[in-house]
Enzyme design. Sequence first.
Site, mmCIF file in Angstrom:
data_model
loop_
_atom_site.group_PDB
_atom_site.id
_atom_site.type_symbol
_atom_site.label_atom_id
_atom_site.label_comp_id
_atom_site.label_asym_id
_atom_site.label_seq_id
_atom_site.Cartn_x
_atom_site.Cartn_y
_atom_site.Cartn_z
ATOM 1 N N ARG A 154 29.139 53.876 44.233
ATOM 2 C CA ARG A 154 29.784 52.986 45.203
ATOM 3 C C ARG A 154 30.710 53.712 46.166
ATOM 4 O O ARG A 154 30.770 53.375 47.348
ATOM 5 C CB ARG A 154 30.601 51.933 44.442
ATOM 6 C CG ARG A 154 29.707 51.000 43.706
ATOM 7 C CD ARG A 154 30.463 50.046 42.837
ATOM 8 N NE ARG A 154 29.498 49.183 42.169
ATOM 9 C CZ ARG A 154 29.815 48.232 41.311
ATOM 10 N NH1 ARG A 154 31.075 48.030 40.984
ATOM 11 N NH2 ARG A 154 28.883 47.496 40.769
ATOM 12 N N GLU A 169 39.862 45.542 32.231
ATOM 13 C CA GLU A 169 40.241 46.110 33.529
ATOM 14 C C GLU A 169 41.742 46.407 33.603
ATOM 15 O O GLU A 169 42.186 47.206 34.437
ATOM 16 C CB GLU A 169 39.810 45.157 34.672
ATOM 17 C CG GLU A 169 39.866 45.819 36.024
ATOM 18 C CD GLU A 169 39.289 44.974 37.160
ATOM 19 O OE1 GLU A 169 38.457 44.078 36.907
ATOM 20 O OE2 GLU A 169 39.668 45.232 38.326
ATOM 21 N N LEU A 172 31.876 45.394 32.556
ATOM 22 C CA LEU A 172 31.562 44.434 31.489
ATOM 23 C C LEU A 172 31.383 45.191 30.177
ATOM 24 O O LEU A 172 31.846 44.764 29.113
ATOM 25 C CB LEU A 172 30.294 43.653 31.840
ATOM 26 C CG LEU A 172 30.336 42.865 33.160
ATOM 27 C CD1 LEU A 172 29.022 42.115 33.373
ATOM 28 C CD2 LEU A 172 31.504 41.875 33.179
ATOM 29 N N GLY A 175 39.573 36.492 29.471
ATOM 30 C CA GLY A 175 38.314 36.853 30.114
ATOM 31 C C GLY A 175 37.473 37.584 29.080
ATOM 32 O O GLY A 175 37.700 37.436 27.870
ATOM 33 N N LEU A 176 36.527 38.371 29.542
ATOM 34 C CA LEU A 176 35.656 39.030 28.566
ATOM 35 C C LEU A 176 36.428 39.910 27.593
ATOM 36 O O LEU A 176 36.185 39.877 26.382
ATOM 37 C CB LEU A 176 34.599 39.853 29.303
ATOM 38 C CG LEU A 176 33.426 39.019 29.807
ATOM 39 C CD1 LEU A 176 32.497 39.863 30.666
ATOM 40 C CD2 LEU A 176 32.644 38.415 28.639
ATOM 41 N N ALA A 177 37.383 40.696 28.120
ATOM 42 C CA ALA A 177 38.091 41.635 27.244
ATOM 43 C C ALA A 177 38.969 40.889 26.243
ATOM 44 O O ALA A 177 39.023 41.256 25.061
ATOM 45 C CB ALA A 177 38.929 42.590 28.080
ATOM 46 N N GLY A 178 39.652 39.836 26.692
ATOM 47 C CA GLY A 178 40.569 39.124 25.813
ATOM 48 C C GLY A 178 39.867 38.164 24.868
ATOM 49 O O GLY A 178 40.200 38.097 23.677
ATOM 50 N N HIS A 183 33.732 48.372 47.085
ATOM 51 C CA HIS A 183 32.308 48.113 46.840
ATOM 52 C C HIS A 183 31.552 48.086 48.168
ATOM 53 O O HIS A 183 31.972 47.412 49.107
ATOM 54 C CB HIS A 183 32.171 46.766 46.127
ATOM 55 C CG HIS A 183 30.843 46.580 45.474
ATOM 56 N ND1 HIS A 183 29.666 46.565 46.172
ATOM 57 C CD2 HIS A 183 30.504 46.407 44.172
ATOM 58 C CE1 HIS A 183 28.662 46.383 45.329
ATOM 59 N NE2 HIS A 183 29.144 46.290 44.113
ATOM 60 N N ARG A 205 34.367 53.855 39.360
ATOM 61 C CA ARG A 205 33.592 53.203 38.293
ATOM 62 C C ARG A 205 32.155 53.015 38.741
ATOM 63 O O ARG A 205 31.902 52.574 39.860
ATOM 64 C CB ARG A 205 34.203 51.837 37.968
ATOM 65 C CG ARG A 205 33.423 51.080 36.928
ATOM 66 C CD ARG A 205 34.119 49.787 36.560
ATOM 67 N NE ARG A 205 34.071 48.784 37.597
ATOM 68 C CZ ARG A 205 33.033 47.979 37.834
ATOM 69 N NH1 ARG A 205 31.921 48.082 37.108
ATOM 70 N NH2 ARG A 205 33.090 47.069 38.781
HETATM 71 C C1 LIG Z 1 32.390 39.460 42.258
HETATM 72 C C2 LIG Z 1 32.417 40.427 41.130
HETATM 73 C C3 LIG Z 1 31.244 40.798 40.491
HETATM 74 C C4 LIG Z 1 31.258 41.716 39.448
HETATM 75 N N1 LIG Z 1 30.084 42.065 38.849
HETATM 76 C C5 LIG Z 1 30.118 42.952 37.818
HETATM 77 C C6 LIG Z 1 28.910 43.315 37.158
HETATM 78 O O1 LIG Z 1 27.828 42.859 37.494
HETATM 79 N N2 LIG Z 1 28.990 44.194 36.139
HETATM 80 C C7 LIG Z 1 30.172 44.744 35.717
HETATM 81 O O2 LIG Z 1 30.180 45.521 34.779
HETATM 82 N N3 LIG Z 1 31.332 44.373 36.312
HETATM 83 C C8 LIG Z 1 31.331 43.508 37.343
HETATM 84 N N4 LIG Z 1 32.514 43.163 37.945
HETATM 85 C C9 LIG Z 1 33.784 43.599 37.359
HETATM 86 C C10 LIG Z 1 34.109 42.741 36.128
HETATM 87 O O3 LIG Z 1 33.720 41.414 36.359
HETATM 88 C C11 LIG Z 1 35.587 42.751 35.768
HETATM 89 O O4 LIG Z 1 36.083 44.056 35.786
HETATM 90 C C12 LIG Z 1 35.793 42.174 34.368
HETATM 91 O O5 LIG Z 1 35.157 40.939 34.237
HETATM 92 C C13 LIG Z 1 37.259 42.051 34.030
HETATM 93 O O6 LIG Z 1 37.354 41.408 32.774
HETATM 94 P P1 LIG Z 1 38.745 41.266 32.043
HETATM 95 O O7 LIG Z 1 38.515 40.504 30.806
HETATM 96 O O8 LIG Z 1 39.377 42.615 31.917
HETATM 97 O O9 LIG Z 1 39.657 40.447 33.069
HETATM 98 P P2 LIG Z 1 39.478 38.951 33.690
HETATM 99 O O10 LIG Z 1 38.125 38.405 33.516
HETATM 100 O O11 LIG Z 1 40.032 39.056 35.072
HETATM 101 O O12 LIG Z 1 40.427 38.073 32.817
HETATM 102 C C14 LIG Z 1 41.822 38.138 32.948
HETATM 103 C C15 LIG Z 1 42.445 37.118 32.043
HETATM 104 O O13 LIG Z 1 43.841 37.331 32.017
HETATM 105 C C16 LIG Z 1 44.523 36.115 32.259
HETATM 106 N N5 LIG Z 1 45.800 36.473 32.883
HETATM 107 C C17 LIG Z 1 46.043 37.365 33.862
HETATM 108 N N6 LIG Z 1 47.351 37.459 34.106
HETATM 109 C C18 LIG Z 1 47.957 36.584 33.261
HETATM 110 C C19 LIG Z 1 49.301 36.235 33.035
HETATM 111 N N7 LIG Z 1 50.308 36.802 33.693
HETATM 112 N N8 LIG Z 1 49.565 35.282 32.108
HETATM 113 C C20 LIG Z 1 48.560 34.690 31.404
HETATM 114 N N9 LIG Z 1 47.264 35.028 31.563
HETATM 115 C C21 LIG Z 1 46.985 35.959 32.482
HETATM 116 C C22 LIG Z 1 43.592 35.286 33.103
HETATM 117 O O14 LIG Z 1 43.912 33.936 32.972
HETATM 118 C C23 LIG Z 1 42.242 35.669 32.472
HETATM 119 O O15 LIG Z 1 42.036 34.886 31.325
HETATM 120 C C24 LIG Z 1 32.491 42.261 39.021
HETATM 121 C C25 LIG Z 1 33.675 41.903 39.650
HETATM 122 C C26 LIG Z 1 33.633 41.015 40.725
HETATM 123 C C27 LIG Z 1 34.901 40.713 41.451
#
Ligand SMILES: Cc1cc2nc3c(=O)[nH]c(=O)nc-3n(C[C@H](O)[C@H](O)[C@H](O)COP(=O)(O)OP(=O)(O)OC[C@H]3O[C@@H](n4cnc5c(N)ncnc54)[C@H](O)[C@@H]3O)c2cc1C
Length: 660
Positions: free
Chosen positions: A353, A448, A464, A65-68, A289, A458
Site C-alpha cells: 500500500r 490496532e 484482522l 471489536g475483533l481484538a476485544g 491506503h 501494514r
Molecule cells: C474500511 C476498512 C476496511 C478494512 N478492511 C480490512 C481487511 O479487509 N482486512 C484487514 O485485515 N483489515 C482491514 N481493516 C483494518 C481492520 O478493520 C482494523 O484494523 C481492525 O478491525 C481493528 O480492530 P480492533 O478490534 O483493534 O478495533 P475496533 O474494531 O476499532 O474496535 C475498537 C473497540 O474499542 C471501543 N472503544 C474505543 N475507545 C473506547 C473508549 N474510550 N471507551 C470505551 N470503548 C472504546 C469501541 O467501542 C470498539 O468496541 C479495514 C479497515 C477499514 C477502515
Amino acid sequence: MRIPSPKGLLNSLDADSVYTEGADIADTKAPDVDIAKRWDERQFTAKLVNPANRRKLSVIIVGTGLAGASAAATLGEAGYQVTTFCYQDSPRRAHSIAAQGGINAAKNYRNDGDSVYRLFYDTVKGGDFRSRESNVYRLAQTSVQIIDQCVAQGVPFAREYGGLLDNRSFGGVQVSRTFYARGQTGQQLLIGAYQALERQIAAKTVTMNTRHEMLELIVVEGQARGIVVRDMVTGEIETHFADAVVLATGGYGNVFFLSTNAMGCNVTATWRAHRQGAYFANPCYTQIHPTCIPVSGEYQSKLTLMSESLRNDGRIWVPKSGEDKRAAPDIPESERDYYLERIYPAFGNLVPRDIASRAAKNVCDEGRGVGPGGLGVYLDFADAIQRLGRSSVEAKYGNLFDMYAQITGENPYETPMRIYPAVHYTMGGLWVDYDLQSSIPGLYVTGEANFSDHGANRLGASALMQGLADGYFVLPNTINDYLSSGPFPKVDASHPAAVEAVEAVRSRIEKFLSIQGTRTVDSFHKELGRIMWDYCGMERTEEGLRKAISQIRELKAEFWSDVKVLGTNEELNQALERAGRVADFFELGELMCIDALHRNESCGGHFRAESQTEDGEALRNDDEFAYVAAWEFGGDNGKPVLHKEPLVYQYVEMKQRSYK
Ligand SMILES: Cc1cc2nc3c(=O)[nH]c(=O)nc-3n(C[C@H](O)[C@H](O)[C@H](O)COP(=O)(O)OP(=O)(O)OC[C@H]3O[C@@H](n4cnc5c(N)ncnc54)[C@H](O)[C@@H]3O)c2cc1C
C-alpha cells in the site's frame, strides 16, 4: 480565526528542543531460543492459573471489536471474571465490522509455495524492517489456527466449487493466502466473535457495558487496576476495578479528520493510558491506503475505502499525457500508463500500500491525475470483465461495485473507478512486549491499539489476523503469567488514585462546558486534520513538520479558549464526547509530528522527502534508525522522552525493499 505564527518561532523548534532522550528499552519476554520455538516456549514458561482460581481473578477489557471481543470470549470461557466496555450500543457496531477484503493465513491451500516462514518474511519485508521478528513469526504461526477457529464458529468464508475455502491475493505478496467473505469479511468475523462473547455473557463470565466511554486509567502503586468511564446516556461518571486491564480500543487514523475509519474511532483510551505512563510507540507510522474514493468536497466528513482485493483484477492507470482530457473509455491502450505494472513488473498492481499510494501521488503531482482537481487515478475492470465475464466479477466484488455506484453516481462496470490514497490504519500504538503487556504492569493492549507487528507499513488483510491472533490466542496465554500473582489487594472508589482520576475527568468535562466560545469542535478537528495531512501525511519534510508542530500548538491553545460545547453532561451529548476526543487528538498529533521529525529516514508509510533513492523510493537508514521509538509522556509542560528499542534481525536479512 487562528493568528498567524509569530516569526522566529519555527526556527526555535529544532529537534532537540521538542523532545529529550531516555534509556534504551528491550522486550524481555520473547524466549531466547530458535524463532520457530519461541511461542511454544513462552506458553510453557508462562505461569498458569488453575481453573478454580480463575474465578477469583478479574479482567477489564475496553473495546469489543475483533481484538476485544475475541479476548473477552476466550478469557470468559477460561473462567476469569471479565467486564467489557464499548462506546457503541452493541459490540456489533465496532469499526471492525467495516473490514472488507479478507484475512491472511499461511494455510497454503493453493499449493503456491506459501508457508509460515513466507508469511513471516513477507510481513517483515512489507513493514520495511521496522517490526519485531519474534512477534511477526508468532503472528504467522497463529494465523493457521485463526481460520480453523472461525470456521468452527460458522464464519461463512468464500468457498471454491469443490467446497474448499477460497483464497485471493493482497498487496506485497506473490501467493494467494487471503481468506474472505465477499467484501464483508470483518462483519462475518465480528459476528463470529460476538456470538462467542454473547455466549459468555449468558454464562455470566462476562459483563458487558455498552455506551460507556473510558476516560481515564487508574494506576495503583504502579499497576493498572481500573478505569473511569462516562455513561454516555446519563453522563454518570463510574469507576471499575480489576486485577488487570486490557485496551482493545482500535486505531487513531481520525486524527487526520478525513479517513476511512468509522467516525467514532479515537485515541482517548490509549492516550489517557499514555499520560499515566504507558509508552506510545512509533506514533507517526500511518497507513495511507491507495484505493479510496477521492475527496469530493469541503463538507465531507468521511472517506470510503475500495478494498485492496480489487487490485487482484482491477488495473490502475492514468493517461500518458497530462493534457489528455478525454473520457477513460476513449483513451486508447497505447496512450495509457499502467504505471504500477510498468515500474514494478514483479508485483504489478499488487505492490504494498505505501508504494501504490506514493506512486499515485507522484503521477498526480506530475499533472496526470484524473477527475475533479486532478487527484485521482483509474482502477479499471474492463480487462477482467472481458476475461472472466461480468457475472464473475459481480460475484467477487458486487457489493463493492454497488457501494461505489451509490457514492459516486458512476457505473464501475462501464467506466473505470476513480481512486486516490486516504488515511486508513495506524501502525503506531501503545508499546507492548511479547506478552502484549505495556510499560505499565497489568495493562495489556491488543489489536490496532498496540504498536503491533506491522512495522512501518501494514500489508493488507493482516490487521484482522493480528487482532484475532492477539484476542483468541496470544493474550489468553500470556495474561495468566501476570494474573498468577493475583488476586491483588482490593481497590475501590475511595482509593486516592481513583479519586484523583475521577476528579481529573470531572474537571475536564466542566472545562469543556464552561468555555462557551465561538467555534465548533468539528471545525477544530477539521483544521487539525488538514495540518496533519499536509505535513505529516503521505510525504513529510523537516520544514513542514516543524511548521505543523507550531501550528498544532497554536490551534490547541485556541481550542481550549474558544471551543463551544452546548448542552450538559447529564444527557446524551455528542459535542461533549467529541470535545474530549479532539483534545486528545491535539496532543497525539503533536507527538506524531515530533516522532516523524526525529525519524530522519524514510521507511514504509513514513516518507521523508529528504531521504529517498534516486528513483524516488523510501530510503531507510538502518545504521541510525533500526529501532522502535517508544515515547514516554513528559508532562503537560514538559517534553516527550524517547526510548529506543533496538531491532535485531537474525532470520531475515535487512535490505532495501524491491518489488520490481
Ligand atoms: C474500511 C476498512 C476496511 C478494512 N478492511 C480490512 C481487511 O479487509 N482486512 C484487514 O485485515 N483489515 C482491514 N481493516 C483494518 C481492520 O478493520 C482494523 O484494523 C481492525 O478491525 C481493528 O480492530 P480492533 O478490534 O483493534 O478495533 P475496533 O474494531 O476499532 O474496535 C475498537 C473497540 O474499542 C471501543 N472503544 C474505543 N475507545 C473506547 C473508549 N474510550 N471507551 C470505551 N470503548 C472504546 C469501541 O467501542 C470498539 O468496541 C479495514 C479497515 C477499514 C477502515
